[in-house]
Motif scaffolding. Structure first.
Motif, PDB file in Angstrom:
ATOM      1  N   UNK A 127       0.866  -1.068  -0.031  1.00 58.23           N
ATOM      2  CA  UNK A 127       0.157  -0.326   0.046  1.00 58.23           C
ATOM      3  C   UNK A 127       0.744   1.238   0.113  1.00 58.23           C
ATOM      4  N   UNK A 128       2.208   1.454   0.630  1.00 57.88           N
ATOM      5  CA  UNK A 128       2.677   2.547   0.509  1.00 57.88           C
ATOM      6  C   UNK A 128       3.717   2.334  -0.584  1.00 57.88           C
ATOM      7  N   UNK A 129       3.056   1.865  -1.259  1.00 62.16           N
ATOM      8  CA  UNK A 129       4.273   2.222  -2.807  1.00 62.16           C
ATOM      9  C   UNK A 129       3.191   3.052  -3.426  1.00 62.16           C
ATOM     10  N   UNK A 130       1.338   3.196  -3.131  1.00 62.31           N
ATOM     11  CA  UNK A 130       0.996   4.037  -4.201  1.00 62.31           C
ATOM     12  C   UNK A 130       0.730   5.113  -3.401  1.00 62.31           C
ATOM     13  N   UNK A 131       1.545   5.257  -2.172  1.00 61.74           N
ATOM     14  CA  UNK A 131       0.662   6.904  -1.753  1.00 61.74           C
ATOM     15  C   UNK A 131       2.073   7.353  -1.474  1.00 61.74           C
ATOM     16  N   UNK A 132       3.164   6.947  -1.319  1.00 59.90           N
ATOM     17  CA  UNK A 132       4.415   7.642  -1.236  1.00 59.90           C
ATOM     18  C   UNK A 132       4.811   8.405  -2.388  1.00 59.90           C
ATOM     19  N   UNK A 133       6.115   9.832  -1.922  1.00 59.11           N
ATOM     20  CA  UNK A 133       6.535  10.606  -2.418  1.00 59.11           C
ATOM     21  C   UNK A 133       7.303   9.844  -3.873  1.00 59.11           C
ATOM     22  N   UNK A 134       6.998  10.193  -5.552  1.00 59.86           N
ATOM     23  CA  UNK A 134       7.096   9.220  -6.136  1.00 59.86           C
ATOM     24  C   UNK A 134       8.496  10.148  -6.752  1.00 59.86           C
ATOM     25  N   UNK A 135       9.804   8.896  -7.292  1.00 60.56           N
ATOM     26  CA  UNK A 135      11.704  10.414  -7.059  1.00 60.56           C
ATOM     27  C   UNK A 135      10.868  11.926  -8.491  1.00 60.56           C
ATOM     28  N   UNK A 136      11.627  12.297  -8.448  1.00 60.62           N
ATOM     29  CA  UNK A 136      11.581  13.717  -9.395  1.00 60.62           C
ATOM     30  C   UNK A 136      12.560  13.799  -9.910  1.00 60.62           C
ATOM     31  N   UNK A 137      11.927  13.612 -11.485  1.00 63.79           N
ATOM     32  CA  UNK A 137      12.924  13.937 -12.888  1.00 63.79           C
ATOM     33  C   UNK A 137      13.376  14.870 -12.726  1.00 63.79           C
ATOM     34  N   UNK A 138      14.560  15.473 -13.288  1.00 65.73           N
ATOM     35  CA  UNK A 138      15.300  16.530 -13.818  1.00 65.73           C
ATOM     36  C   UNK A 138      15.274  16.789 -15.159  1.00 65.73           C
ATOM     37  N   UNK A 139      14.861  16.943 -16.073  1.00 69.22           N
ATOM     38  CA  UNK A 139      15.128  16.187 -17.428  1.00 69.22           C
ATOM     39  C   UNK A 139      15.364  17.509 -18.289  1.00 69.22           C
ATOM     40  N   UNK A 140      15.795  16.380 -19.560  1.00 64.83           N
ATOM     41  CA  UNK A 140      16.717  17.006 -20.151  1.00 64.83           C
ATOM     42  C   UNK A 140      16.674  16.487 -21.474  1.00 64.83           C
ATOM     43  N   UNK A 141      16.838  17.024 -22.937  1.00 70.38           N
ATOM     44  CA  UNK A 141      16.281  16.923 -23.646  1.00 70.38           C
ATOM     45  C   UNK A 141      17.750  16.495 -24.355  1.00 70.38           C
ATOM     46  N   UNK A 142      17.405  15.465 -25.213  1.00 67.23           N
ATOM     47  CA  UNK A 142      18.651  14.162 -25.355  1.00 67.23           C
ATOM     48  C   UNK A 142      20.029  14.353 -24.322  1.00 67.23           C
ATOM     49  N   UNK A 143      19.813  13.881 -23.358  1.00 67.04           N
ATOM     50  CA  UNK A 143      20.698  14.203 -22.321  1.00 67.04           C
ATOM     51  C   UNK A 143      22.314  12.996 -22.939  1.00 67.04           C
ATOM     52  N   UNK A 144      23.487  13.023 -22.756  1.00 64.97           N
ATOM     53  CA  UNK A 144      24.541  12.658 -22.583  1.00 64.97           C
ATOM     54  C   UNK A 144      25.077  11.607 -21.049  1.00 64.97           C
ATOM     55  N   UNK A 145      24.350  12.638 -20.461  1.00 70.32           N
ATOM     56  CA  UNK A 145      24.660  11.723 -18.906  1.00 70.32           C
ATOM     57  C   UNK A 145      23.604  11.422 -17.831  1.00 70.32           C
ATOM     58  N   UNK A 146      22.861  11.301 -17.304  1.00 68.67           N
ATOM     59  CA  UNK A 146      22.685  10.623 -16.796  1.00 68.67           C
ATOM     60  C   UNK A 146      22.945  10.438 -15.351  1.00 68.67           C
ATOM     61  N   UNK A 147      22.104  11.324 -14.193  1.00 69.71           N
ATOM     62  CA  UNK A 147      22.046  11.427 -12.841  1.00 69.71           C
ATOM     63  C   UNK A 147      21.528  10.837 -11.829  1.00 69.71           C
ATOM     64  N   UNK A 148      21.907  10.351 -10.800  1.00 63.90           N
ATOM     65  CA  UNK A 148      21.013   8.969  -9.167  1.00 63.90           C
ATOM     66  C   UNK A 148      22.038   9.938  -8.680  1.00 63.90           C
ATOM     67  N   UNK A 149      20.507  10.663  -7.541  1.00 66.84           N
ATOM     68  CA  UNK A 149      20.715  11.312  -6.307  1.00 66.84           C
ATOM     69  C   UNK A 149      20.142  10.829  -5.248  1.00 66.84           C
ATOM     70  N   UNK A 150      19.981  11.172  -3.896  1.00 68.16           N
ATOM     71  CA  UNK A 150      19.309  11.063  -3.137  1.00 68.16           C
ATOM     72  C   UNK A 150      19.784  12.449  -2.157  1.00 68.16           C
ATOM     73  N   UNK A 151      18.702  12.931  -1.577  1.00 69.67           N
ATOM     74  CA  UNK A 151      19.004  13.784  -0.015  1.00 69.67           C
ATOM     75  C   UNK A 151      19.659  15.331  -1.139  1.00 69.67           C
ATOM     76  N   UNK A 152      20.673  15.806  -0.129  1.00 69.23           N
ATOM     77  CA  UNK A 152      21.275  16.927  -0.479  1.00 69.23           C
ATOM     78  C   UNK A 152      21.881  17.584  -1.411  1.00 69.23           C
ATOM     79  N   UNK A 153      22.360  16.526  -2.238  1.00 65.26           N
ATOM     80  CA  UNK A 153      23.633  15.847  -3.517  1.00 65.26           C
ATOM     81  C   UNK A 153      22.562  16.564  -4.104  1.00 65.26           C
ATOM     82  N   UNK A 154      20.867  16.980  -4.055  1.00 64.37           N
ATOM     83  CA  UNK A 154      20.285  17.657  -5.222  1.00 64.37           C
ATOM     84  C   UNK A 154      21.219  18.898  -5.309  1.00 64.37           C
TER      85      UNK A 154
END
Length: 316
Positions: A180-207
């Protein structure tokens, strides 16, 4: 709290360990601890704010999640967030909502058939499809609660919890809450870019430093996207897998020595990342570090960051 199915919110703002470690510095090394600290197994939710505004938003959401799921919710931050002073716009208090879940605060429990046995008795730990039973506050007529630290039956009797079938049913009941939690927790935030050459994965204040580095790279014509994991547990398997599958080249950034987030990606999403950047000297990531590592990952080089800092001395 886990066995009594009590709603509570815990703030864990980490600094380098072991023990008291570096008392005035920062790190992201308690992720696995937050996931696994327990005697036995019980569900919990872990939220990781990336800045002050998210800390406000995720805190009131954490209380709602704790009430609805009747289980501990952890806000996993770090000293970089808790000791960082920054001017921000006023928080939007009008957006705050309160959801108490399956709670009876007044009246007679007899009015809630979903909380009763066949004889009309109140079952605090009644087996349900979603793992969540009806709570009743003291003073609700007919709702006698029996709460202790032992395994128990649906009514709360600890002696009955010794029965194998009862133990199995109650343990599975609690763990069902994660579905049930999976349906109600906040989802990841995607900072998109057009044609990205690199994809970062972070959590917390690294943002925060990552976004600055992304701006610098964008100014140079290098498109970089980022997925920030706001909920770390339950782990957003599908979102992470889809994100990595669509990436040309991936870089995970986390302030610990052992790659705890990367390990979760491997364990649950069954994916590998191309490169990684760790920091564990107590200092927060700088935009220059992330900028330099991004260029390195893409096989490029620069001697000076847009900030004017020379990159020769930036430790990666």
């Amino acid at each position: 709290a886990g066995v009594s199915e009590s709603a509570c919110v815990v703030g864990l703002f980490t600094r380098p360990g072991p023990a008291t470690g570096l008392p005035t510095w920062t790190e992201q090394s308690d992720l696995r601890f937050a996931m696994h600290c327990a005697q036995g197994e019980f569900p919990r939710v872990i939220l990781a704010p990336g800045d002050h505004e998210e800390a406000f938003e995720l805190t009131w959401q954490a209380f709602n999640l704790a009430d609805e799921l009747q289980t501990p919710v952890m806000i996993l931050g770090d000293s970089y967030l808790s000791d960082n002073r920054q001017t921000v716009p006023p928080f939007d208090g009008s957006a705050v909502t309160i959801h108490r879940g399956k709670l009876v605060a007044e009246g007679d429990i007899a009015d809630r058939a979903d909380a009763l046995d066949d004889d009309g008795g109140y079952l605090r730990y009644k087996l349900t499809d979603d793992g969540i039973s009806v709570r009743a506050l003291p003073g609700v007529t007919g709702a006698i609660q029996i709460v202790n630290s032992y395994e128990h039956d649906e009514r709360g009797y600890g002696a009955q919890g010794e029965i194998a079938s009862v133990r199995k049913a109650q343990n599975e009941k609690r763990l069902h809450k994660l579905d049930h939690a999976r349906d109600i927790v906040p989802p990841p935030t995607h900072y998109a870019a057009e044609g990205p050459e690199l994809s970062l994965l972070v959590f917390g204040t690294t943002k925060m430093p990552a976004l600055q580095a992304m701006d610098w790279l964008d100014d140079e014509g290098i498109a970089v996207e980022m997925l920030q994991l706001t909920t770390l547990w339950p782990f957003p398997v599908d979102e992470v897998a889809d994100y990595l599958d669509g990436a040309k080249r991936t870089l995970v950034i986390e302030a610990n020595a052992t790659g705890q987030l990367e390990g979760l990606v491997r364990q649950y999403a069954l994916r590998e990342v191309d490169d990684r950047l760790h920091r564990y000297d107590g200092r927060p990531f700088s935009p220059e570090m992330i900028y330099a590592k991004a260029l390195e990952t893409l096989g490029r080089k620069s001697d000076v960051a847009p900030s004017g800092q020379r990159l020769e001395g930036v430790a990666l």
